[in-house]
Design an enzyme around this catalytic site. Structure first.
Site, PDB file in Angstrom:
ATOM      1  N   LYS A   1     -33.589  93.645   6.750  1.00 55.41           N
ATOM      2  CA  LYS A   1     -33.405  92.260   7.209  1.00 55.41           C
ATOM      3  C   LYS A   1     -32.064  92.205   7.903  1.00 55.41           C
ATOM      4  O   LYS A   1     -31.078  92.740   7.399  1.00 55.41           O
ATOM      5  CB  LYS A   1     -33.445  91.330   5.992  1.00 55.41           C
ATOM      6  CG  LYS A   1     -32.731  89.998   6.137  1.00 55.41           C
ATOM      7  CD  LYS A   1     -32.958  89.135   4.893  1.00 55.41           C
ATOM      8  CE  LYS A   1     -31.739  88.291   4.559  1.00 55.41           C
ATOM      9  NZ  LYS A   1     -31.918  87.542   3.293  1.00 55.41           N
TER      10      LYS A   1
ATOM     11  N   LYS B   1     -29.196  89.658   9.850  1.00 54.93           N
ATOM     12  CA  LYS B   1     -28.749  88.283  10.050  1.00 54.93           C
ATOM     13  C   LYS B   1     -28.759  88.003  11.545  1.00 54.93           C
ATOM     14  O   LYS B   1     -28.352  88.863  12.343  1.00 54.93           O
ATOM     15  CB  LYS B   1     -27.331  88.107   9.489  1.00 54.93           C
ATOM     16  CG  LYS B   1     -27.259  88.248   7.970  1.00 54.93           C
ATOM     17  CD  LYS B   1     -27.930  87.086   7.274  1.00 54.93           C
ATOM     18  CE  LYS B   1     -27.736  87.163   5.761  1.00 54.93           C
ATOM     19  NZ  LYS B   1     -28.363  86.018   5.073  1.00 54.93           N
TER      20      LYS B   1
ATOM     21  N   ASP C   1     -35.452  79.810   2.326  1.00 48.93           N
ATOM     22  CA  ASP C   1     -34.445  80.186   1.328  1.00 48.93           C
ATOM     23  C   ASP C   1     -33.710  78.899   0.932  1.00 48.93           C
ATOM     24  O   ASP C   1     -34.103  78.209  -0.015  1.00 48.93           O
ATOM     25  CB  ASP C   1     -33.504  81.244   1.958  1.00 48.93           C
ATOM     26  CG  ASP C   1     -32.324  81.633   1.084  1.00 48.93           C
ATOM     27  OD1 ASP C   1     -32.166  81.070   0.002  1.00 48.93           O
ATOM     28  OD2 ASP C   1     -31.517  82.514   1.490  1.00 48.93           O
TER      29      ASP C   1
ATOM     30  N   GLY D   1     -30.822  87.723  -2.579  1.00 46.78           N
ATOM     31  CA  GLY D   1     -29.566  88.172  -3.183  1.00 46.78           C
ATOM     32  C   GLY D   1     -28.423  87.291  -2.723  1.00 46.78           C
ATOM     33  O   GLY D   1     -28.523  86.627  -1.692  1.00 46.78           O
TER      34      GLY D   1
ATOM     35  N   ASP E   1     -32.827  86.715   9.249  1.00 43.64           N
ATOM     36  CA  ASP E   1     -32.403  85.534   8.477  1.00 43.64           C
ATOM     37  C   ASP E   1     -31.370  84.774   9.305  1.00 43.64           C
ATOM     38  O   ASP E   1     -30.314  85.309   9.640  1.00 43.64           O
ATOM     39  CB  ASP E   1     -31.794  85.996   7.148  1.00 43.64           C
ATOM     40  CG  ASP E   1     -31.432  84.841   6.214  1.00 43.64           C
ATOM     41  OD1 ASP E   1     -31.605  83.669   6.613  1.00 43.64           O
ATOM     42  OD2 ASP E   1     -30.967  85.113   5.089  1.00 43.64           O
TER      43      ASP E   1
ATOM     44  N   LYS F   1     -34.193  82.683  -5.195  1.00 50.04           N
ATOM     45  CA  LYS F   1     -32.883  83.065  -5.719  1.00 50.04           C
ATOM     46  C   LYS F   1     -32.722  82.279  -7.003  1.00 50.04           C
ATOM     47  O   LYS F   1     -32.778  81.042  -6.984  1.00 50.04           O
ATOM     48  CB  LYS F   1     -31.766  82.682  -4.743  1.00 50.04           C
ATOM     49  CG  LYS F   1     -31.701  83.584  -3.530  1.00 50.04           C
ATOM     50  CD  LYS F   1     -30.605  83.174  -2.582  1.00 50.04           C
ATOM     51  CE  LYS F   1     -30.578  84.113  -1.380  1.00 50.04           C
ATOM     52  NZ  LYS F   1     -29.818  83.532  -0.260  1.00 50.04           N
TER      53      LYS F   1
ATOM     54  N   SER G   1     -30.218  93.533   3.247  1.00 52.36           N
ATOM     55  CA  SER G   1     -29.816  92.481   4.164  1.00 52.36           C
ATOM     56  C   SER G   1     -28.565  92.980   4.873  1.00 52.36           C
ATOM     57  O   SER G   1     -27.553  93.263   4.224  1.00 52.36           O
ATOM     58  CB  SER G   1     -29.513  91.215   3.355  1.00 52.36           C
ATOM     59  OG  SER G   1     -28.927  90.238   4.177  1.00 52.36           O
TER      60      SER G   1
ATOM     61  N   GLU H   1     -36.378  84.053   8.320  1.00 49.16           N
ATOM     62  CA  GLU H   1     -35.912  83.304   7.156  1.00 49.16           C
ATOM     63  C   GLU H   1     -35.018  82.140   7.585  1.00 49.16           C
ATOM     64  O   GLU H   1     -34.120  82.315   8.407  1.00 49.16           O
ATOM     65  CB  GLU H   1     -35.148  84.279   6.252  1.00 49.16           C
ATOM     66  CG  GLU H   1     -34.724  83.739   4.903  1.00 49.16           C
ATOM     67  CD  GLU H   1     -34.031  84.810   4.054  1.00 49.16           C
ATOM     68  OE1 GLU H   1     -34.209  86.023   4.325  1.00 49.16           O
ATOM     69  OE2 GLU H   1     -33.300  84.442   3.119  1.00 49.16           O
TER      70      GLU H   1
HETATM   71  O1  OSB Z   1     -29.182  83.945   3.020  1.00 48.89           O
HETATM   72  O2  OSB Z   1     -29.966  85.542   1.870  1.00 48.89           O
HETATM   73  C1  OSB Z   1     -28.981  84.908   2.272  1.00 48.89           C
HETATM   74  C2  OSB Z   1     -25.761  86.548   1.069  1.00 48.89           C
HETATM   75  C3  OSB Z   1     -24.986  85.448   0.814  1.00 48.89           C
HETATM   76  C4  OSB Z   1     -25.493  84.200   1.080  1.00 48.89           C
HETATM   77  C5  OSB Z   1     -26.785  84.054   1.586  1.00 48.89           C
HETATM   78  C6  OSB Z   1     -27.582  85.161   1.808  1.00 48.89           C
HETATM   79  C7  OSB Z   1     -27.036  86.427   1.586  1.00 48.89           C
HETATM   80  C8  OSB Z   1     -27.738  87.673   1.859  1.00 48.89           C
HETATM   81  C9  OSB Z   1     -27.277  88.888   1.129  1.00 48.89           C
HETATM   82  O3  OSB Z   1     -28.604  87.786   2.707  1.00 48.89           O
HETATM   83  C10 OSB Z   1     -28.277  89.467   0.218  1.00 48.89           C
HETATM   84  C11 OSB Z   1     -27.642  90.494  -0.665  1.00 48.89           C
HETATM   85  O4  OSB Z   1     -27.547  91.643  -0.240  1.00 48.89           O
HETATM   86  O5  OSB Z   1     -27.216  90.167  -1.792  1.00 48.89           O
HETATM   87 MG    MG Z   2     -31.296  83.814   3.299  1.00 50.02          MG
END
Ligand code: OSB
Ligand code: MG
Length: 373
Positions: free
Chosen positions: A161, A163, A238, A290, A188, A262, A135, A213
């Protein structure tokens, strides 16, 4: 397995690189660790709540008093035959799923150690190797993002992925796709859009994304179902999925075609397995999300990812992407093929570096069972 004591610790860990989502940028993590002492073994869990109540209403500060005043007292002195028995004991507390997951997962770790079994087997996993994705947060420039994508692809990761948010989306996806037409790519939004932006979101369809996402509100299922009917790209939920009932509702209404699990967000391994099972029964693939975990939470994500319906690469990647030094030994490593090889040792297969944790601890409290209980 008598729950004799529960220790809460807060550690501060600076991130190797900042991480930015549609709700903000962070440079360092404040992580609450939970240790359960039962019958001569210690189990470890990590609370994945963030530094602020932006991803979810829970945050690092809310988890501590909830654990101290309600969750720990509900468990201390109890004799459990398995970790999942803690779920009904904590059910009176509404929400606070990340706090609950931290203690439940510590109990699973203790149970696995006590039974001399790998945690992944105890959870019912079958995979011996899991697929990894990354991510990548919002950067200062698109060039910087492209550099990161390049680095992660060179490291072997199987899915990228990124953001997105209004102003950092179509242009960014366009640049990535024109350079890498064939990679598995997803995005995402962390709830950065509304249903008024359907026409804009429809532009994402041209990039052949694996999924988009959480485009809409964090507490919504219904409007995601409306949006999914308008898009070719699969929606993945999510934030909206808090338990197996949410997963059922999302799948039945067609709000998503993929689910991000998660373990903290759904309140622990027991519920995560239920979400997994509901999705599997409905032929909806899942993957492990994550929360920028330290090694303890990361090791738990790895164990969970061995369940059969984790069919897509997760946001479970190498320790070194996050930390200069992780709190487990060995650190989590990813093969050149973008996989993590599952360890065979009892428990998580990763040793907790207690001396390092002690040095990083900024606050610590042990709660013991009352005499006679
Ligand atoms: O939305 O998946 C998410 C990190 C913190 C809060 C929300 C998210 C995330 C990530 C990071 O996308 C995923 C990771 O590398 O741990
Ligand atoms: Mg997410």
């Amino acid at each position: 397995m008598k729950v004799e004591a529960i220790t809460l610790r807060e550690i501060h860990l600076p991130l190797v690189d900042f991480f930015e989502t549609s709700f903000g940028r962070i440079f360092s993590r404040r992580i609450l660790l939970v240790t359960v002492e039962c019958g001569g073994v210690n189990g470890w869990g990590e609370c994945v709540a963030g530094e602020n109540p932006f991803f979810s209403s829970e945050w690092a500060e809310s988890a501590w008093p909830t654990l101290k005043h309600f969750l720990a007292p509900a468990l201390l002195g109890r004799n459990l035959t398995s970790a999942r028995e803690c779920v009904p004991l904590m059910a009176r507390v509404r929400g606070h799923r990340m706090a609950k997951a931290a203690v439940e997962n510590a109990l699973w770790d203790a149970e696995a150690k006590q039974k001399q079994q790998p945690l992944w087997k105890l959870l019912g996993g079958t995979r011996r190797e899991i697929q990894c994705g990354v991510s990548i947060g919002i950067q200062d420039s698109v060039e910087q993002l492209l550099d990161k994508v390049h680095t992660e692809l060179a490291a072997g990761y199987r899915r990228i992925k990124v953001k997105v948010k209004p102003g950092w989306d179509v242009n960014v996806l366009q640049r990535i796709r024109s350079r890498w037409p064939d990679i598995q790519l997803s995005c995402d939004a962390n709830s950065a859009y509304t249903l008024d932006e359907v026409e804009h979101l429809r532009k994402f369809d041209q990039f052949n994304l694996l999924m988009i996402e959480q485009p809409l509100w964090d507490d919504d299922i219904y409007y995601h179902a409306r949006l999914q009917r308008e898009l070719r790209t699969a929606i993945c939920l999510d934030e909206s999925i808090h338990h197996a009932r949410d997963a059922t509702a999302a799948v039945e209404t067609g709000a998503c075609r993929i689910v991000n699990i998660k373990v903290g967000r759904v309140g622990g391994f027991t519920e995560a397995k239920k979400v997994h099972d509901v999705c599997q029964a409905n032929k909806v693939p899942v993957w492990c999300g994550g929360m920028l975990e330290s090694g303890i939470g990361r090791a738990h994500n790895i164990a969970l990812s061995t369940l059969e319906n984790f069919r897509l690469p997760g946001d479970v990647s190498a320790s070194k992407r996050y930390w200069k030094e992780d709190i487990i030994e060995p650190e989590v490593e990813v093969t050149q093929q973008g996989t993590i090889v599952i360890r065979e040792e009892p428990g998580t297969g990763y040793r907790v570096r207690e001396n390092l944790i002690e040095k990083l601890t900024t606050r610590k409290e042990t709660i013991r069972s009352l005499a006679g209980k």
